[in-house]
Design an enzyme around this catalytic site. Structure first.
Site, mmCIF file in Angstrom:
data_model
loop_
_atom_site.group_PDB
_atom_site.id
_atom_site.type_symbol
_atom_site.label_atom_id
_atom_site.label_comp_id
_atom_site.label_asym_id
_atom_site.label_seq_id
_atom_site.Cartn_x
_atom_site.Cartn_y
_atom_site.Cartn_z
ATOM 1 N N GLU A 177 0.822 -1.216 0.000
ATOM 2 C CA GLU A 177 0.000 0.000 0.000
ATOM 3 C C GLU A 177 0.854 1.263 0.000
ATOM 4 O O GLU A 177 1.330 1.683 1.047
ATOM 5 C CB GLU A 177 -0.917 0.003 1.232
ATOM 6 C CG GLU A 177 -1.787 1.259 1.309
ATOM 7 C CD GLU A 177 -2.695 1.309 2.547
ATOM 8 O OE1 GLU A 177 -2.486 0.509 3.480
ATOM 9 O OE2 GLU A 177 -3.591 2.160 2.568
ATOM 10 N N LYS A 219 -2.734 -2.271 -2.785
ATOM 11 C CA LYS A 219 -3.754 -1.414 -2.165
ATOM 12 C C LYS A 219 -3.414 0.010 -2.577
ATOM 13 O O LYS A 219 -2.404 0.575 -2.149
ATOM 14 C CB LYS A 219 -3.750 -1.579 -0.642
ATOM 15 C CG LYS A 219 -4.762 -0.663 0.051
ATOM 16 C CD LYS A 219 -5.184 -1.202 1.393
ATOM 17 C CE LYS A 219 -6.099 -0.209 2.118
ATOM 18 N NZ LYS A 219 -6.766 -0.821 3.271
HETATM 19 P P1 13P Z 1 -9.310 3.944 4.929
HETATM 20 O O1 13P Z 1 -10.211 3.267 3.936
HETATM 21 O O2 13P Z 1 -10.026 4.465 6.126
HETATM 22 O O3 13P Z 1 -8.377 4.909 4.295
HETATM 23 O O4 13P Z 1 -8.392 2.804 5.559
HETATM 24 C C1 13P Z 1 -7.861 1.857 4.743
HETATM 25 C C2 13P Z 1 -6.547 1.466 5.255
HETATM 26 O O5 13P Z 1 -6.360 0.366 5.690
HETATM 27 C C3 13P Z 1 -5.460 2.432 5.191
HETATM 28 O O6 13P Z 1 -4.269 1.766 5.412
#
Ligand code: 13P
Length: 339
Positions: A177, A219
């Site tokens: 991510e 992600k």
């Molecule tokens: P949000 O969808 O609240 O941004 O959180 C997702 C997430 O896991 C961020 O690391």
């Protein structure tokens, strides 16, 4: 786990009509969420809240996996059933956040690098033995004057790739991510440029570290205007730009892309995902891994009366999961919100 198993789990995470519930808030983030609903952030209250989420009837219909925080992976229901077993029985994959947070990047004021590689091999072995099937690591990239720096992008990509390789060695599917934050007044174009640079750097590092893309999930943050931008791009524009950016920077072999919500409104996040899937011209499933955008209505309902509102809060979660499940198929319509 063999690489075949990694591929199988990665595909299951983005199976048709399903996505991920991010419930991996660290204790600090949970404190913020609980402050907003006036509930004390004790370990027992966090446990009760997570039990409510996980025992939602029909959760598995649109939720393929749940990301836990370390504490949650070790918790159980009031009756003593481990949360991991609750998910397994429901047919939902347990995941675990394994980074140790974003910390100031030396020499680069205002920028962060995510840490947690030291001792990670041992921690991943333990998480796998506790039943985790996938793991998440979040890097944070800020848009601002002279930001992000090349140093910030490279340091974070390198760490993400080292983490991903260790995950696959331990038999866990890595969810990588690189979050480009929505904070700021920047235009969509600027977000596009930064997101593309971050993704290109990430996939170059994943290649260097011999990470199997077929057993990896990205992600991603959407290509979107800054939250304080004077004129924010509309749904179609966000969808077009995000898909175009991914097509330019993400190899087709990747198992799937899931989005974070990053502060978007609940329905806004659903509409964006739906608009992308209505475009339908990309090699990977595009799904969700929302935290706030899935939990928010449920959190508010639960917080109003945690003892009495469990079923009502679960219905709110099931509704958002269903709306987002439809969005992964490009079959969401705003009118469905009222149903
Ligand atoms: P949000 O969808 O609240 O941004 O959180 C997702 C997430 O896991 C961020 O690391």
């Amino acid at each position: 786990m063999s690489s075949m198993d990694l591929v199988k789990v990665a595909r299951a995470m983005v199976a048709e009509g399903r996505g991920i519930l991010a419930a991996d808030e660290s204790t600090g983030t949970c404190q913020k969420r609980f402050d907003s609903i006036g509930v004390e952030c004790t370990e027992e209250n966090r446990r009760q809240y997570r039990e409510m989420l996980l025992t939602t009837p029909g959760l598995a219909e649109h939720i393929s996996g749940v990301i836990f925080f370390d504490e949650t992976l070790r918790q159980a229901t009031a009756d003593g059933k481990p949360f991991v077993d609750v998910l397994e029985e429901a047919g939902v994959l347990p995941g675990i956040k394994v980074d140790t947070g974003a910390h100031p990047l030396a020499g680069h004021p205002g920028e962060k690098v995510t840490e947690g590689l030291d001792g990670l091999r041992g921690r991943l072995e333990e998480y796998a033995s506790l039943g985790a099937k996938f793991a998440k690591w979040r890097a944070v990239i800020t848009i601002g004057e002279n930001r992000p720096s090349a140093a910030c992008i490279e340091a974070n990509s390198h760490a993400l790739a080292r983490y991903a390789a260790l995950c696959q060695e331990a038999g866990l599917v890595p969810m990588v991510e690189p979050e480009v934050l929505m904070d700021g007044a920047h235009a969509l174009d600027e977000c596009y440029e930064v997101t593309e640079a971050a993704l290109r750097s990430l996939f170059s590092q994943l290649y260097e570290q011999s990470v199997l893309l077929e057993g990896t999930i990205l992600k991603a943050s959407m290509v979107i205007s800054g939250s304080e931008a004077a004129e924010r791009a509309g749904v179609e524009e966000v969808a077009e730009a995000t898909v175009q950016c991914l097509l330019n920077a993400v190899p087709a072999a990747l198992a799937g892309v899931v989005f974070l919500s990053g502060g978007q409104g609940d329905e806004e996040a659903t509409a964006h995902l739906d608009a992308m899937n209505k475009l339908g011209r990309f090699p990977w499933p595009l799904s969700f891994s929302y935290g706030r955008a899935l939990q928010h209505p449920s959190l508010v309902t639960w917080g109003a009366d945690p003892a009495a509102n469990v079923a009502a809060a679960q219905r709110k979660l099931a509704h958002r999961a269903r709306m987002n499940g439809l969005a992964t198929l490009g079959r969401y319509e705003a009118e469905l919100e009222a149903a």
